[in-house]
Design a protein around this motif. Structure first.
Motif, PDB file in Angstrom:
ATOM      1  N   ASN A 292       0.841  -1.192   0.000  1.00  0.00           N
ATOM      2  CA  ASN A 292       0.000   0.000   0.000  1.00  0.00           C
ATOM      3  C   ASN A 292       0.880   1.248   0.000  1.00  0.00           C
ATOM      4  N   ASP A 293       0.596   2.172  -0.910  1.00  0.00           N
ATOM      5  CA  ASP A 293       1.345   3.429  -1.027  1.00  0.00           C
ATOM      6  C   ASP A 293       2.847   3.197  -1.180  1.00  0.00           C
TER       7      ASP A 293
ATOM      8  N   GLY B 104      -4.688  -4.993 -21.161  1.00  0.00           N
ATOM      9  CA  GLY B 104      -5.836  -4.228 -20.700  1.00  0.00           C
ATOM     10  C   GLY B 104      -5.503  -2.770 -20.460  1.00  0.00           C
ATOM     11  N   SER B 105      -6.529  -2.029 -20.095  1.00  0.00           N
ATOM     12  CA  SER B 105      -6.386  -0.636 -19.696  1.00  0.00           C
ATOM     13  C   SER B 105      -6.808  -0.530 -18.242  1.00  0.00           C
ATOM     14  N   TRP B 106      -6.043   0.229 -17.480  1.00  0.00           N
ATOM     15  CA  TRP B 106      -6.221   0.284 -16.035  1.00  0.00           C
ATOM     16  C   TRP B 106      -6.240   1.713 -15.543  1.00  0.00           C
ATOM     17  N   ASN B 107      -6.894   1.909 -14.399  1.00  0.00           N
ATOM     18  CA  ASN B 107      -6.891   3.183 -13.702  1.00  0.00           C
ATOM     19  C   ASN B 107      -6.482   2.888 -12.262  1.00  0.00           C
ATOM     20  N   PHE B 108      -5.539   3.658 -11.729  1.00  0.00           N
ATOM     21  CA  PHE B 108      -5.016   3.447 -10.387  1.00  0.00           C
ATOM     22  C   PHE B 108      -5.425   4.626  -9.512  1.00  0.00           C
ATOM     23  N   PHE B 109      -5.738   4.347  -8.239  1.00  0.00           N
ATOM     24  CA  PHE B 109      -6.293   5.347  -7.343  1.00  0.00           C
ATOM     25  C   PHE B 109      -5.496   5.432  -6.043  1.00  0.00           C
ATOM     26  N   SER B 110      -5.505   6.625  -5.438  1.00  0.00           N
ATOM     27  CA  SER B 110      -4.762   6.851  -4.194  1.00  0.00           C
ATOM     28  C   SER B 110      -5.457   6.261  -2.977  1.00  0.00           C
ATOM     29  N   ASP B 111      -6.763   6.050  -3.065  1.00  0.00           N
ATOM     30  CA  ASP B 111      -7.509   5.520  -1.925  1.00  0.00           C
ATOM     31  C   ASP B 111      -8.123   4.170  -2.264  1.00  0.00           C
ATOM     32  N   SER B 112      -8.536   3.443  -1.230  1.00  0.00           N
ATOM     33  CA  SER B 112      -9.181   2.151  -1.437  1.00  0.00           C
ATOM     34  C   SER B 112     -10.524   2.317  -2.137  1.00  0.00           C
TER      35      SER B 112
ATOM     36  N   PHE C 189     -11.316   2.390  -5.247  1.00  0.00           N
ATOM     37  CA  PHE C 189     -11.295   3.179  -6.486  1.00  0.00           C
ATOM     38  C   PHE C 189     -11.708   4.632  -6.245  1.00  0.00           C
ATOM     39  N   LYS C 190     -11.208   5.200  -5.170  1.00  0.00           N
ATOM     40  CA  LYS C 190     -11.500   6.592  -4.817  1.00  0.00           C
ATOM     41  C   LYS C 190     -10.195   7.359  -4.688  1.00  0.00           C
ATOM     42  N   GLY C 191     -10.314   8.666  -4.609  1.00  0.00           N
ATOM     43  CA  GLY C 191      -9.149   9.527  -4.433  1.00  0.00           C
ATOM     44  C   GLY C 191      -8.532   9.921  -5.763  1.00  0.00           C
ATOM     45  N   GLN C 192      -7.311  10.421  -5.703  1.00  0.00           N
ATOM     46  CA  GLN C 192      -6.592  10.861  -6.897  1.00  0.00           C
ATOM     47  C   GLN C 192      -6.373   9.686  -7.836  1.00  0.00           C
ATOM     48  N   SER C 193      -6.538   9.928  -9.151  1.00  0.00           N
ATOM     49  CA  SER C 193      -6.437   8.877 -10.162  1.00  0.00           C
ATOM     50  C   SER C 193      -5.298   9.163 -11.119  1.00  0.00           C
ATOM     51  N   THR C 194      -4.729   8.078 -11.656  1.00  0.00           N
ATOM     52  CA  THR C 194      -3.707   8.226 -12.693  1.00  0.00           C
ATOM     53  C   THR C 194      -4.343   8.538 -14.046  1.00  0.00           C
ATOM     54  N   GLY C 195      -5.651   8.286 -14.165  1.00  0.00           N
ATOM     55  CA  GLY C 195      -6.296   8.293 -15.472  1.00  0.00           C
ATOM     56  C   GLY C 195      -6.083   6.924 -16.094  1.00  0.00           C
TER      57      GLY C 195
ATOM     58  N   ASN D 248       1.777  10.663  -8.489  1.00  0.00           N
ATOM     59  CA  ASN D 248       1.162   9.519  -7.806  1.00  0.00           C
ATOM     60  C   ASN D 248       2.194   8.561  -7.198  1.00  0.00           C
ATOM     61  N   ASN D 249       3.472   8.954  -7.199  1.00  0.00           N
ATOM     62  CA  ASN D 249       4.510   8.087  -6.644  1.00  0.00           C
ATOM     63  C   ASN D 249       4.206   7.735  -5.191  1.00  0.00           C
ATOM     64  N   ASP D 250       4.321   6.453  -4.863  1.00  0.00           N
ATOM     65  CA  ASP D 250       4.046   5.951  -3.511  1.00  0.00           C
ATOM     66  C   ASP D 250       2.667   6.375  -3.007  1.00  0.00           C
ATOM     67  N   ASN D 251       1.687   6.368  -3.927  1.00  0.00           N
ATOM     68  CA  ASN D 251       0.351   6.843  -3.569  1.00  0.00           C
ATOM     69  C   ASN D 251      -0.742   5.982  -4.198  1.00  0.00           C
ATOM     70  N   ILE D 252      -0.481   4.691  -4.452  1.00  0.00           N
ATOM     71  CA  ILE D 252      -1.465   3.816  -5.106  1.00  0.00           C
ATOM     72  C   ILE D 252      -2.016   2.831  -4.065  1.00  0.00           C
ATOM     73  N   THR D 253      -3.345   2.762  -3.977  1.00  0.00           N
ATOM     74  CA  THR D 253      -3.992   1.836  -3.050  1.00  0.00           C
ATOM     75  C   THR D 253      -4.995   0.928  -3.735  1.00  0.00           C
TER      76      THR D 253
END
Length: 136
Positions: A85-86, A96-104, A106-112, A124-129
């Motif tokens: 985590n983080d 596939g295509s993926w979207n990564f989020f800062s919070d559990s 699928f919430k918070g800041q997104s990579t797109g 988003n470094n060290d910020n993926i949950t």
């Protein structure tokens, strides 16, 4: 040596298509991910998360089918961090295509949405949950 089945067909001289098995079907990547449980780990990941930049350091593989994802990367059922985590600094998407989020969940800041390739995370470094597979 031949391999004659109960119907008198020499199995060594036929392809699966020629044998017309209705219960045998080749799996595409999407179906294979679904059958493998769509989860963290596995022998054939769709995505690799890396703790260090440039796809180096400890890695964690993810598999998921479209429309589903990993709601809590690196968190156990009680929400405790079990090592990832983080912690992600770079990503390699294989399928596939993926979207990564800062919070559990699928919430918070997104990579797109990101497709196959190698990615540095920048802001988003060290910020993926959590991670959501959005397309095949």
């Amino acid at each position: 040596m031949s391999n004659i089945n109960n119907n008198g067909v020499d199995m060594n001289k036929k392809t699966l298509a020629e044998l017309s098995f209705t219960a045998v079907k080749e799996l595409n990547d999407e179906m294979a991910a679904t059958c493998s449980g769509g989860d963290v780990g596995g022998p054939d990941p769709d995505v690799l998360l890396f703790k260090d930049p440039n796809q180096t350091g400890q890695s964690l593989g993810l598999n998921s089918k479209t429309g589903e994802g990993i709601a809590n990367i690196g968190l156990d059922n009680e929400g405790n961090d079990n090592g990832f985590n983080d912690q992600t600094s770079s990503i390699r998407i294989l399928r596939g295509s993926w979207n990564f989020f800062s919070d559990s969940d699928f919430k918070g800041q997104s990579t797109g949405v990101l497709g196959p390739g190698n990615y540095a995370l920048g802001a988003n470094n060290d910020n993926i949950t959590s991670a959501l597979r959005v397309a095949a």
